[in-house]
Design an enzyme around this catalytic site. Structure first.
Site, PDB file in Angstrom:
ATOM      1  N   ASP A  67       0.809  -1.219   0.000  1.00  0.00           N
ATOM      2  CA  ASP A  67       0.000   0.000   0.000  1.00  0.00           C
ATOM      3  C   ASP A  67       0.845   1.273   0.000  1.00  0.00           C
ATOM      4  O   ASP A  67       2.067   1.237   0.206  1.00  0.00           O
ATOM      5  CB  ASP A  67      -0.966  -0.003   1.195  1.00  0.00           C
ATOM      6  CG  ASP A  67      -0.314  -0.449   2.506  1.00  0.00           C
ATOM      7  OD1 ASP A  67       0.928  -0.447   2.582  1.00  0.00           O
ATOM      8  OD2 ASP A  67      -1.047  -0.782   3.449  1.00  0.00           O
ATOM      9  N   ASN A 135      -7.866  -2.859  14.076  1.00  0.00           N
ATOM     10  CA  ASN A 135      -9.266  -3.210  13.781  1.00  0.00           C
ATOM     11  C   ASN A 135      -9.352  -4.429  12.858  1.00  0.00           C
ATOM     12  O   ASN A 135     -10.400  -4.713  12.298  1.00  0.00           O
ATOM     13  CB  ASN A 135      -9.985  -2.011  13.149  1.00  0.00           C
ATOM     14  CG  ASN A 135      -9.298  -1.542  11.876  1.00  0.00           C
ATOM     15  OD1 ASN A 135      -8.328  -2.159  11.419  1.00  0.00           O
ATOM     16  ND2 ASN A 135      -9.790  -0.468  11.291  1.00  0.00           N
ATOM     17  N   HIS A 137      -7.518  -4.816  10.066  1.00  0.00           N
ATOM     18  CA  HIS A 137      -7.238  -4.565   8.653  1.00  0.00           C
ATOM     19  C   HIS A 137      -5.915  -5.194   8.225  1.00  0.00           C
ATOM     20  O   HIS A 137      -5.013  -5.414   9.038  1.00  0.00           O
ATOM     21  CB  HIS A 137      -7.317  -3.066   8.298  1.00  0.00           C
ATOM     22  CG  HIS A 137      -6.187  -2.204   8.747  1.00  0.00           C
ATOM     23  ND1 HIS A 137      -6.383  -0.974   9.340  1.00  0.00           N
ATOM     24  CD2 HIS A 137      -4.837  -2.348   8.667  1.00  0.00           C
ATOM     25  CE1 HIS A 137      -5.210  -0.428   9.594  1.00  0.00           C
ATOM     26  NE2 HIS A 137      -4.257  -1.245   9.198  1.00  0.00           N
ATOM     27  N   GLU A 142      -9.968  -2.114   5.159  1.00  0.00           N
ATOM     28  CA  GLU A 142     -10.623  -1.840   6.437  1.00  0.00           C
ATOM     29  C   GLU A 142     -11.880  -2.702   6.606  1.00  0.00           C
ATOM     30  O   GLU A 142     -12.493  -3.102   5.604  1.00  0.00           O
ATOM     31  CB  GLU A 142     -11.045  -0.367   6.480  1.00  0.00           C
ATOM     32  CG  GLU A 142      -9.887   0.621   6.387  1.00  0.00           C
ATOM     33  CD  GLU A 142      -9.204   0.886   7.719  1.00  0.00           C
ATOM     34  OE1 GLU A 142      -9.101  -0.047   8.545  1.00  0.00           O
ATOM     35  OE2 GLU A 142      -8.762   2.018   7.932  1.00  0.00           O
TER      36      GLU A 142
END
Ligand code: GLP
Length: 241
Positions: A67, A135, A137, A142
């Protein structure tokens, strides 16, 4: 799934670097899927040591990063391109032309994502290194009702922006979007190495690896991968004993 917990950070880093090094030793032309964040730093440092001692060469390897922030140039200190140059690429013999990080400054994000997907389709990733978001991810995929399979521009959740604010001058400086490989791109790697450190991630690691497979925890999809190895320190992996 191969779940490994390590007593010391040093052992974990050695094991992670060792996996990557053995891959390169058996096939110098290996294609590496790489990750950023604080989690892989120690593994990269260990790889640099292995390179310096002559045990491993990256001269024929190719790499694809997961990313990059939208709007940051590769020279921005918080960009993932800069991170990779600093922690690994500038310190080993990899050919810079063989290192790929999505272009956060691309004018046409859709075109950049399609280009990135075409590259990773052609150049199958042998080993994908992954960290884990608080979380659940992976990359910047996400939690959501639906996940996007291919590389795409993702909107970052507030929790993710807060977690990554430490790399910027202020929280407002954290970009709101990032280009990320999608879950299908990640799952296509022949092998996945997920690395998790620290007590703060123990619960999400347990959920991801033993809980239901759900788009609300993107890392839970990794349970479906036929060749997943998970490296955890004792704090993150206390539940796995
Ligand atoms: C970012 C990255 C992820 C990384 C995550 C965890 O959101 N896009 O690839 O896994 O942070 O970062 P850290 O390792 O610093 O906890």
């Amino acid at each position: 799934m191969n779940l490994l917990t390590f007593r010391s950070e040093e052992d974990l880093n050695r094991a992670g670097a060792g996996l990557i090094a053995s891959l390169l030793q058996s096939n110098p032309r290996s294609v590496l899927g790489l990750a950023t964040g604080s989690t892989p730093i120690g593994i990269y440092a260990e790889l640099v040591k292995l390179y310096e001692s002559g045990s491993v060469s990256f001269a024929k390897a190719r790499s694809y990063n997961l990313d990059e922030y939208v709007g940051l140039s590769g020279s921005h200190p918080a960009s993932y391109r800069c991170f990779m140059n600093t922690h690994l690429f500038d310190r080993v013999d990899i050919d810079p032309a063989n290192t790929h990080v999505p272009n956060g400054l691309a004018k046409d994000l859709e075109q950049e994502c399609a280009y990135y997907d075409a590259m990773i389709e052609d150049d199958r990733i042998d080993l994908q290194l992954l960290g884990l978001g608080h979380n659940g991810h992976i990359g910047f995929n996400e939690p959501d009702d639906e996940l996007i399979p291919g590389t795409h521009a993702a909107t970052l959740q507030q929790q993710t922006r807060e977690a990554n604010a430490r790399f910027f001058n202020s929280q407002d400086d954290v970009p709101k979007q990032a280009i990320t490989m999608g879950v299908a791109g990640i799952m296509k790697a022949a092998q996945i190495m997920l690395v998790v450190r620290g007590a703060a991630k123990a619960d999400i690691a347990r959920q991801a690896l033993t809980g239901p497979i759900t788009t609300q925890c993107p890392a839970s999809l990794l349970q479906l991968h036929p060749n997943l190895v998970v490296l955890m320190d004792e704090a993150a992996g206390a539940w796995a004993k």
